[in-house]
Design a protein around this motif. Structure first.
Motif: not given
Length: 230
Positions: A147, A151, A184, A187, A189-190
């Motif tokens: 993650v 990012k 999910n 993240d 989908k954001s």
């Protein structure tokens, strides 16, 4: 025509990676290979006119990047142009070419995933057309690091608007998270569609086998399709 081979060394010592003009050297080498009749003189302005796309493959160590890439290339019978003849792929980088004869040639840059190497991922971002991030979907303990790395990638301007293909790998391992679960957890989908086109695929490989799993063939098809629309 006698084949040409360019060796670019990535030396890792005390956490330091030394790479000497790797991408520039590669592009110049490719140009020379395609222009053997120009008596050694090149028009540098034409380097970007070649129908080639750069795919950058990233992922943590042990995610299965090397096996995936080798099987994607093997499926279409391509020869590996290895720029990493000394170190294992996970300790440096490896470049292979993929082409079906109709889509642009894809140069696949696979970069090692060790912590000591990840800090240098950004050195390879320039001119990336497609980003592939391989996730070991069977290793939950590493997901927080994944993650964080994703990012960081999304925050780099050089990767702005670059399509992202996330591979939930090792689906053959019991307990591996599926594509929806990985999406999910990360993240994904954001991520605004106007910024990146994101696709998540489930993959698995059979290391040491001549048989290519259908999921690997699907990745190859997606890469070729994406390269034709960029």
């Amino acid at each position: 025509m006698m084949g040409f081979k360019l060796k670019v060394f990535v030396v890792i010592s005390s956490g330091v990676v030394l790479s000497v003009c790797t991408y520039a050297a590669y592009r110049i080498w490719k140009k020379r290979l395609n222009s053997a009749d120009d008596e050694g003189f090149e028009d540098v302005s034409k380097l970007e006119e070649t129908l080639e796309k750069k795919v950058l493959v990233l992922g943590l160590e042990g995610s299965g990047k090397s096996t995936l890439v080798s099987q994607i290339v093997k499926e279409v019978g391509q020869k590996c142009v290895a720029f990493n003849s000394i170190y294992k792929p996970t300790e440096g980088f490896n470049v292979t070419s993929l082409s079906d004869g109709t889509s642009p040639t894809i140069n696949i840059w696979e970069i090692g995933g060790k912590e000591s190497v990840r800090r240098y991922w950004a050195k390879f971002f320039q001119d990336t057309d497609i980003l592939v991030f391989v996730v070991d979907a069977s290793n939950n303990s590493n997901l927080s690091i994944v993650v964080s790395e994703i990012k960081s990638l999304l925050g780099d301007a050089r990767l702005a608007s670059v399509p992202i293909l996330v591979l939930a790998n090792k689906q053959d391992v019991v307990g591996a998270l599926g594509a929806e679960q990985i999406s999910n957890v990360l993240d994904l989908k954001s991520i605004p569609s106007r910024s990146h086109q994101v696709k998540v695929l489930e993959t698995q490989t059979k290391s040491g086998s001549n048989e290519i799993h259908p999921t690997v063939c699907e990745v190859r098809k997606v890469l070729l399709k994406l390269s034709s629309h960029i």
